[in-house]
Scaffold this motif. Structure first.
Motif, PDB file in Angstrom:
ATOM      1  N   MET A   6       0.834  -1.195   0.000  1.00 37.43           N
ATOM      2  CA  MET A   6       0.000   0.000   0.000  1.00 37.43           C
ATOM      3  C   MET A   6       0.873   1.251   0.000  1.00 37.43           C
ATOM      4  O   MET A   6       1.902   1.298   0.671  1.00 37.43           O
ATOM      5  CB  MET A   6      -0.932  -0.029   1.223  1.00 37.43           C
ATOM      6  CG  MET A   6      -1.878   1.138   1.326  1.00 37.43           C
ATOM      7  SD  MET A   6      -1.124   2.510   2.231  1.00 37.43           S
ATOM      8  CE  MET A   6      -0.910   1.788   3.837  1.00 37.43           C
ATOM      9  N   LYS A   7       0.457   2.236  -0.768  1.00 38.94           N
ATOM     10  CA  LYS A   7       1.161   3.518  -0.817  1.00 38.94           C
ATOM     11  C   LYS A   7       0.152   4.579  -1.214  1.00 38.94           C
ATOM     12  O   LYS A   7      -0.573   4.414  -2.198  1.00 38.94           O
ATOM     13  CB  LYS A   7       2.302   3.456  -1.840  1.00 38.94           C
ATOM     14  CG  LYS A   7       3.003   4.796  -2.069  1.00 38.94           C
ATOM     15  CD  LYS A   7       3.872   4.750  -3.317  1.00 38.94           C
ATOM     16  CE  LYS A   7       4.348   6.161  -3.667  1.00 38.94           C
ATOM     17  NZ  LYS A   7       4.746   6.286  -5.060  1.00 38.94           N
ATOM     18  N   GLY A   8       0.085   5.665  -0.468  1.00 38.57           N
ATOM     19  CA  GLY A   8      -0.861   6.714  -0.832  1.00 38.57           C
ATOM     20  C   GLY A   8      -1.283   7.554   0.350  1.00 38.57           C
ATOM     21  O   GLY A   8      -0.588   7.642   1.357  1.00 38.57           O
ATOM     22  N   TRP A   9      -2.457   8.169   0.216  1.00 38.95           N
ATOM     23  CA  TRP A   9      -2.962   9.111   1.216  1.00 38.95           C
ATOM     24  C   TRP A   9      -4.123   8.521   1.985  1.00 38.95           C
ATOM     25  O   TRP A   9      -4.981   7.825   1.431  1.00 38.95           O
ATOM     26  CB  TRP A   9      -3.419  10.405   0.547  1.00 38.95           C
ATOM     27  CG  TRP A   9      -3.982  11.411   1.506  1.00 38.95           C
ATOM     28  CD1 TRP A   9      -5.283  11.563   1.885  1.00 38.95           C
ATOM     29  CD2 TRP A   9      -3.250  12.391   2.243  1.00 38.95           C
ATOM     30  NE1 TRP A   9      -5.413  12.566   2.807  1.00 38.95           N
ATOM     31  CE2 TRP A   9      -4.177  13.103   3.051  1.00 38.95           C
ATOM     32  CE3 TRP A   9      -1.901  12.751   2.298  1.00 38.95           C
ATOM     33  CZ2 TRP A   9      -3.800  14.147   3.884  1.00 38.95           C
ATOM     34  CZ3 TRP A   9      -1.525  13.782   3.136  1.00 38.95           C
ATOM     35  CH2 TRP A   9      -2.465  14.477   3.912  1.00 38.95           C
ATOM     36  N   ASN A  10      -4.163   8.811   3.274  1.00 33.96           N
ATOM     37  CA  ASN A  10      -5.288   8.487   4.128  1.00 33.96           C
ATOM     38  C   ASN A  10      -5.580   9.722   4.970  1.00 33.96           C
ATOM     39  O   ASN A  10      -4.641  10.374   5.453  1.00 33.96           O
ATOM     40  CB  ASN A  10      -4.944   7.287   5.017  1.00 33.96           C
ATOM     41  CG  ASN A  10      -6.022   6.961   6.037  1.00 33.96           C
ATOM     42  OD1 ASN A  10      -6.086   7.597   7.085  1.00 33.96           O
ATOM     43  ND2 ASN A  10      -6.834   5.984   5.725  1.00 33.96           N
ATOM     44  N   TRP A  13       0.335  10.735   4.204  1.00 29.70           N
ATOM     45  CA  TRP A  13       1.097   9.916   3.264  1.00 29.70           C
ATOM     46  C   TRP A  13       1.617   8.698   4.020  1.00 29.70           C
ATOM     47  O   TRP A  13       2.310   8.828   5.015  1.00 29.70           O
ATOM     48  CB  TRP A  13       2.264  10.703   2.671  1.00 29.70           C
ATOM     49  CG  TRP A  13       1.839  11.949   1.934  1.00 29.70           C
ATOM     50  CD1 TRP A  13       2.139  13.231   2.246  1.00 29.70           C
ATOM     51  CD2 TRP A  13       1.024  12.000   0.748  1.00 29.70           C
ATOM     52  NE1 TRP A  13       1.572  14.091   1.336  1.00 29.70           N
ATOM     53  CE2 TRP A  13       0.875  13.363   0.398  1.00 29.70           C
ATOM     54  CE3 TRP A  13       0.406  11.043  -0.059  1.00 29.70           C
ATOM     55  CZ2 TRP A  13       0.138  13.795  -0.692  1.00 29.70           C
ATOM     56  CZ3 TRP A  13      -0.342  11.463  -1.149  1.00 29.70           C
ATOM     57  CH2 TRP A  13      -0.459  12.821  -1.460  1.00 29.70           C
ATOM     58  N   LYS A  51       7.160   2.348  -5.671  1.00 32.15           N
ATOM     59  CA  LYS A  51       5.870   1.969  -6.267  1.00 32.15           C
ATOM     60  C   LYS A  51       5.287   0.728  -5.604  1.00 32.15           C
ATOM     61  O   LYS A  51       6.009  -0.047  -4.939  1.00 32.15           O
ATOM     62  CB  LYS A  51       6.028   1.729  -7.763  1.00 32.15           C
ATOM     63  CG  LYS A  51       7.037   0.669  -8.149  1.00 32.15           C
ATOM     64  CD  LYS A  51       7.181   0.575  -9.657  1.00 32.15           C
ATOM     65  CE  LYS A  51       8.152  -0.515 -10.080  1.00 32.15           C
ATOM     66  NZ  LYS A  51       9.524  -0.255  -9.622  1.00 32.15           N
ATOM     67  N   PRO A 104      -5.874  15.340   0.932  1.00 35.00           N
ATOM     68  CA  PRO A 104      -4.495  15.171   0.481  1.00 35.00           C
ATOM     69  C   PRO A 104      -3.696  16.466   0.520  1.00 35.00           C
ATOM     70  O   PRO A 104      -4.153  17.503   0.042  1.00 35.00           O
ATOM     71  CB  PRO A 104      -4.650  14.663  -0.952  1.00 35.00           C
ATOM     72  CG  PRO A 104      -5.957  13.933  -0.932  1.00 35.00           C
ATOM     73  CD  PRO A 104      -6.830  14.710   0.004  1.00 35.00           C
TER      74      PRO A 104
END
Length: 316
Positions: free
Chosen positions: A219-223, A228, A253, A275
């Motif tokens: 998992m990689k991204g915004w919450n 981040w 990635k 974000p």
């Protein structure tokens, strides 16, 4: 002082562990030579099952060098009246999965060779390429997450070409300015009442954040709470969660293989908003650990592991 002595005792224990890895590898490659099922897939299934058995009380602990578990009725056949049957012919008659892999005339669930051969033969019905192996794994486990974890382990074993991937690193560089204490389980009010599922490591903004284990980025991204964040699955069914980052390392990635000490991002104060929201609290890394037991996944206290990894790195 007693604790320091206890961790210094087993010099031979490390050699013993390496011997087990060598025995397992020899077994996987021997079965691969007969079935053409890649050794790293056999290793991944074995490791997944071993970790599941270690984290559950309803399954017996592994006795040999392998960890794959078959229920008695699964091994001998559902309608077989003899649950301890080791006769390959009657097991085959009752459509059991049991198999005589070591050539001793018995299909024993207590034989590492028989067990690994049996699972390999099950997968062989679907094919030997990754896509068909994934179908076979799903048919056996009936759980997408189990298939994903096993395939990830197989990728790790194939990439590194070895079984011993137990090394760890502290999530920020040793010798830099940081502080932390055990806050797992304490109450949290921001974002609704809930318990704190991790340890906060307070550090300078932008300080490198490092992978703590060999693993794959799931998992990689915004919450909106974690900002981040990155999630990494290791070889032992553990999920490592890094949150409130200032950003990610270049070209990082999903699906990427990482190893201990690899920089994946920086300490930040992102989160609790859309974000890009940042600065609502002092810069820190939220580090969490989760365990999958084949049915579900739960949070557990990472603090003892962090202290151990910190001591190990300082000792180097």
């Amino acid at each position: 002082m007693l604790f320091i002595q206890s961790i210094q005792i087993p010099v031979h224990a490390e050699n013993q562990a390496e011997d087990i890895y060598e025995e397992r590898m020899a077994l996987y490659k021997q079965v691969e030579s007969v079935t053409n099922i890649p050794w790293y897939f056999l290793a991944a299934v074995d490791q997944y099952e071993r970790n599941v058995r270690q984290s559950r009380r309803d399954l017996p602990k592994a006795e040999g060098i392998t960890g794959i578990y078959f229920k008695p009725e699964e091994w001998v056949g559902l309608l077989n009246p003899k649950l301890d049957d080791e006769n390959p012919e009657t097991i085959q008659f009752f459509e059991g999965i049991g198999f005589d892999g070591d050539g001793d005339g018995k299909a024993s669930v207590h034989s590492d060779e028989d067990v690994v051969h049996a699972f390999a033969n099950f997968l062989l019905k679907y094919g030997t390429d990754q896509d068909n192996l994934k179908i076979g794994l799903w048919d056996y486990y009936q759980r997408d997450k189990a298939v994903g974890i096993i395939v990830g382990k197989a990728q790790l074993y194939k990439h590194f070409g070895r079984l011993n991937l137990e090394e760890h690193a502290f999530p920020v560089p040793i010798g830099t300015h940081y502080s932390y204490r055990d806050t797992w389980g304490s109450a949290r009010g921001w974002g609704g009442r809930r318990m704190h599922e991790g340890t906060d490591i307070f550090a300078d903004y932008g300080l490198p954040v490092r992978a703590t284990s060999y693993g794959i980025i799931e998992m990689k991204g915004w919450n909106k709470f974690g900002g981040w964040r990155i999630g990494i699955r290791d070889i032992n069914n553990n999920y490592h969660y890094f949150a409130h980052l200032s950003g990610f390392s270049k070209d990082l990635k999903l699906g990427q293989i990482v190893e201990p000490g690899m920089v994946i991002g920086g300490v930040g104060s992102s989160g609790y908003g859309p974000p890009g929201t940042s600065g609502k609290f002092p810069p820190h890394l939220h580090y969490g650990m989760y365990k999958d037991n084949g049915y579900t996944e739960w949070s557990y206290d990472p603090y003892p592991h962090l202290k151990l990894w910190e001591r190990q790195e300082r000792a180097k």
